[in-house]
Design an enzyme around this catalytic site. Sequence first.
Site, PDB file in Angstrom:
ATOM      1  CD  GLU A 224      20.141  56.248  37.066  1.00  0.00           C
ATOM      2  OE1 GLU A 224      20.002  55.213  36.384  1.00  0.00           O
ATOM      3  OE2 GLU A 224      19.230  57.070  37.253  1.00  0.00           O
ATOM      4  CB  CYS A 258      19.474  52.342  35.015  1.00  0.00           C
ATOM      5  SG  CYS A 258      18.101  53.157  35.845  1.00  0.00           S
TER       6      CYS A 258
END
Length: 443
Positions: A224, A258
């Site tokens: 990620e 994020c």
Amino acid sequence: MENILRSIDPLTGEAIGSLPVSKPQDIQDMVEKAHKAQRVWSSKSLQERVQLLQQAYTKLNAEEGELAQLISREMGKDARRAQYEAGGVVQGGAWLAGDAGEALRTKRSGGSEIQYRPLGVVAVISPWNYPLAMANNLIVPALVAGNAVILKPSEESPLVADLLVKTLNQILPQDILQIAHGDGATGEALVKSPINMVAFTGSRTTGQKIMANAAPALKRLVMELGGNDPMIVLQSANIPQAAQFAVGSSFENSGQMCTSTERIYVDEKIADKFENAVVALAKQYRVGGWQEPQVDIGPLVNHRQHQKVVEHIHDALNKGAKLLLGERDPQLPFIPPTVISGIRPGMLVEDDETFGPIVAIDRFSSVDDVVERANNSVYGLGAVVFGESKQAEQVASQLQAGMIGINQGAGGSPWVGAKQSGFGFHGGAEGHRQFAQITVLNR
């Protein structure tokens, strides 16, 4: 890097603890031990592995308070949010092990048997912004699948990771879960070592290096790699609801998330009302140290991150954006609630991931144009649309992101990014299976 890794409190700048850095020879020894331990671990049944992990997580109960305080002291998260993160891991670890176990059970498909076999040794490289949760979400399915794990936590938050591993290892078999400490050089040595998979959460730049270093042996990757999440506010949107989300998403974890909303595009017909609502809400957010009551925004994790956010503010204002709330030159270690309007392509706040408590807004007149602008990014982690359901769904269908929210946040299971925000994915049954070799057996 020197032989000692010091953990620094971002609020005071003082060291709160230290750990020895894992040298290249240490990494080699860990990997050898991991391979030996993995052969024994994988010989246990899936249910035995799940049960051992669930027993291990009961040991964390006594450490929940210490884990929460270490999260706060290492990366600045306020006490309320740190307790929530620690509690989620401590109380949810046993459930996660069971969920992974269910996903990895052997299944029948026609005349075939689908098995989920271990890969071998998995390197988990975890970030500092959710130092406990992000590591945990990768460690558990990797272990349930029958792999050994070597965790390399961020050098910004080594103490909380060390306590997690030491506590779980009171129950887990020796060397099935190990920890390596250090900076990027330690991570690089681990990736280049004879492991079988890398599970990483962090920056796109580091992800590119990991991919290059893993390429010669074609190691499995789950990564990620951050985001630059857009939010589109249509004319039909519920303005108070949209403003509440915009502020909450931009400021959560001091903007160090994020899936933070990084850029907001609002229909020009409702822009004034929306911006006024955002500023009014943003003024209610309190800045302070982790131990102060009712704090919403704590210190940024380190001087570098603070400097980066200040640079983004300066860049936007120098290029014509307006400061609706906040300071042009915020002092260490905080960034107060900041609202900027009139962002444009070419500004850092639009083109890059800021990772700080900034609400960055611009106006649009054409839905087609704003969709194109929202998609004009190498990132594609999350995106959200606020507006009347049918119209919002139509806009959402055109957005390039792995997770999209309509009148709510983006996220879920699996946790997946599009474009350069992700390579592979984790979470949920499909994500758990990323940590296994799928084998089709005909008999």
